[in-house]
Design a protein around this motif. Structure first.
Motif, PDB file in Angstrom:
ATOM      1  N   ARG A   1      14.260  -0.113  15.037  1.00 33.94           N
ATOM      2  CA  ARG A   1      12.556   0.417  14.634  1.00 33.94           C
ATOM      3  C   ARG A   1      12.244  -0.140  13.294  1.00 33.94           C
ATOM      4  O   ARG A   1      10.857  -0.456  13.059  1.00 33.94           O
ATOM      5  N   MET A   2      13.320  -0.168  12.448  1.00 28.33           N
ATOM      6  CA  MET A   2      12.916  -0.679  10.965  1.00 28.33           C
ATOM      7  C   MET A   2      12.169  -1.909  11.048  1.00 28.33           C
ATOM      8  O   MET A   2      11.257  -2.269  10.269  1.00 28.33           O
TER       9      MET A   2
ATOM     10  N   ASP B   1       2.982  -4.272   4.162  1.00 31.86           N
ATOM     11  CA  ASP B   1       1.661  -4.822   4.419  1.00 31.86           C
ATOM     12  C   ASP B   1       0.650  -4.441   3.337  1.00 31.86           C
ATOM     13  O   ASP B   1      -0.505  -5.069   3.332  1.00 31.86           O
TER      14      ASP B   1
ATOM     15  N   LEU C   1       7.230   0.534   0.279  1.00 36.72           N
ATOM     16  CA  LEU C   1       8.169  -0.263   1.318  1.00 36.72           C
ATOM     17  C   LEU C   1       8.915   0.853   2.252  1.00 36.72           C
ATOM     18  O   LEU C   1       8.809   0.889   3.295  1.00 36.72           O
ATOM     19  N   TYR C   2       9.572   1.641   1.400  1.00 38.93           N
ATOM     20  CA  TYR C   2      10.428   2.662   2.100  1.00 38.93           C
ATOM     21  C   TYR C   2       9.679   3.733   3.065  1.00 38.93           C
ATOM     22  O   TYR C   2      10.104   3.956   4.007  1.00 38.93           O
TER      23      TYR C   2
ATOM     24  N   PRO D   1       7.298  -7.598   7.924  1.00 38.55           N
ATOM     25  CA  PRO D   1       6.179  -8.442   6.683  1.00 38.55           C
ATOM     26  C   PRO D   1       6.963  -8.662   5.489  1.00 38.55           C
ATOM     27  O   PRO D   1       6.818  -9.694   4.871  1.00 38.55           O
ATOM     28  N   ASP D   2       8.018  -7.618   5.322  1.00 43.78           N
ATOM     29  CA  ASP D   2       8.748  -7.913   3.855  1.00 43.78           C
ATOM     30  C   ASP D   2      10.537  -8.037   4.418  1.00 43.78           C
ATOM     31  O   ASP D   2      10.963  -7.013   4.331  1.00 43.78           O
TER      32      ASP D   2
ATOM     33  N   ASP E   1       9.071  -7.740  14.118  1.00 43.56           N
ATOM     34  CA  ASP E   1       7.867  -7.770  13.234  1.00 43.56           C
ATOM     35  C   ASP E   1       7.918  -7.132  11.858  1.00 43.56           C
ATOM     36  O   ASP E   1       8.240  -5.923  11.687  1.00 43.56           O
TER      37      ASP E   1
ATOM     38  N   ARG F   1       0.578  -3.505   0.458  1.00 42.91           N
ATOM     39  CA  ARG F   1       0.752  -3.536  -1.160  1.00 42.91           C
ATOM     40  C   ARG F   1      -0.230  -4.481  -1.916  1.00 42.91           C
ATOM     41  O   ARG F   1      -0.840  -5.212  -1.252  1.00 42.91           O
TER      42      ARG F   1
ATOM     43  N   LEU G   1       8.828   1.898   6.047  1.00 44.79           N
ATOM     44  CA  LEU G   1      10.025   1.792   7.199  1.00 44.79           C
ATOM     45  C   LEU G   1      10.390   3.256   7.882  1.00 44.79           C
ATOM     46  O   LEU G   1      10.948   3.305   8.812  1.00 44.79           O
TER      47      LEU G   1
ATOM     48  N   ARG H   1       3.021  -1.338   9.428  1.00 43.87           N
ATOM     49  CA  ARG H   1       3.891  -2.662   9.217  1.00 43.87           C
ATOM     50  C   ARG H   1       4.171  -2.328   7.609  1.00 43.87           C
ATOM     51  O   ARG H   1       3.459  -2.842   6.816  1.00 43.87           O
ATOM     52  N   PRO H   2       5.472  -2.107   7.400  1.00 46.07           N
ATOM     53  CA  PRO H   2       5.736  -1.672   6.206  1.00 46.07           C
ATOM     54  C   PRO H   2       5.821  -3.067   5.138  1.00 46.07           C
ATOM     55  O   PRO H   2       6.257  -3.848   5.522  1.00 46.07           O
TER      56      PRO H   2
ATOM     57  N   ARG I   1       8.270   4.079  10.721  1.00 42.47           N
ATOM     58  CA  ARG I   1       8.806   3.183  11.763  1.00 42.47           C
ATOM     59  C   ARG I   1      10.063   3.914  12.396  1.00 42.47           C
ATOM     60  O   ARG I   1      10.267   4.067  13.560  1.00 42.47           O
TER      61      ARG I   1
END
Lengths: 211, 211
Positions: B198-199, A209, A191-192, B157-158, B155, A211, A195, A206-207, A198
């Motif tokens: 941004r995140m 997405d 996830l990080y 996802p999580d 946007d 997994r 992020l 797209r963090p 970005r």
């Protein structure tokens, strides 16, 4: 307290066995009660040793904290340097750095907390040495970001500030992570990584997405 | 230690004056030596009072820590709720939340460190109450992110994981911030607001450009 990773591999470089046992006992004691409320007698007792046996390996409680801090900071720095010097483009290397750095702070959260929160208890020379390691840590992340700006993969107006934010985000995992939480260290790392890509303006990610 | 903001306004709600002086003395003592190494006698002494006078206001050292934690968490939560409930679109409100939350953690870093690092010393009931406040804090940020996803501005996802990361990034400012550093709390707040936008995939923001 302490994950399996902490009880095993982490201190492998510390020898002999008695010195290593004292370090892990020190981490646990400092984490539970804080540096100032812990005595060398407490630590020796946890390691199943006498205070006299502790002094063979560490002349003072501060020296023991310094060894914990030094080993911890060098391991964390090594992770980032390996990612920086690895193969692949800047995005791949930054994601790799974040993934491994986060995982380390999750798996070794007890050590990381002691290392981060008891810095002020270090003596002057030891403190200066640890601050040097922290600068190298920041620089390793900054190097990757600068690479990405150079190649045009990243869009980062404030490289220094963004680098510090990335390191900070990863380190704070040690504060809130618990082994009985909903996410595994690997899931948080993934996830990080997304992020952070970005944060550096590396679009198309797209963090969470993947997994 | 302690910024001007900490010496003044922060504890205004705590009365009478003696109870407030004891809280600020407690913050300083806990920050310097840790909760377990601090005695109520130390705290009373710092406040220029007798241990007996302390007990009029706080029955135990734990109750004093709880009051510090409670006031600190409520102030931090209030900042996020005001931003969430404010005017403007999701991007504006999220940027506002981050700016103010970061500034609070920079200006009140001594209090924030005590509040974050000594949670484990709270008694069971007090701990449960603080955990409740922390859940509300996370929820306030999550609410804004969800708004932005709904409107299509973000946007994400999580949402849950991203919200936790945003809160964590801001809280960790308290760990590394020093009043003699290169950046002011406002500058860090601006940078972080841009990074957080941004995140959440809110494009068109180049963090650090607008200073």
């Amino acid at each position: 307290m302490g994950t399996e990773a902490e009880r095993n591999g982490e201190w492998a470089e510390v020898t002999p066995d008695a010195a290593r046992r004292l370090l892990t006992a020190g981490v646990q004691a400092f984490a539970e009660r804080g540096y100032h409320a812990t005595t060398t007698r407490d630590i020796a007792g946890r390691a199943g040793m006498s205070p006299a046996a502790l002094y063979i390996h560490y002349k003072t409680k501060e020296e023991l904290l310094y060894r914990i801090s030094s080993v911890g900071h060098r391991l964390a720095l090594g992770i980032l340097e390996r990612a920086r010097d690895g193969a692949g483009g800047p995005a791949e290397r930054l994601a790799d750095a974040v993934r491994h750095f986060v995982r380390w702070h999750a798996e070794h959260h007890t050590t990381a907390r002691v290392v981060q929160y008891e810095l002020g208890a270090l003596g002057e020379e030891h403190y200066a040495e640890i601050v040097g390691l922290r600068r190298e840590t920041d620089a390793a992340v900054r190097d990757i970001i600068e690479d990405g700006v150079r190649t045009g993969d990243f869009d980062v107006p404030d490289v220094r500030g963004t680098g510090l934010a990335v390191v900070s985000l990863c380190i704070d995992v040690a504060r809130w992570f618990t082994s009985d939480g909903k996410r595994t260290p690997d899931e948080i790392g993934d996830l990080y990584a997304g992020l952070v890509l970005r944060m550096v303006g590396c679009t198309g990610h797209r963090p969470g997405d993947h997994r």
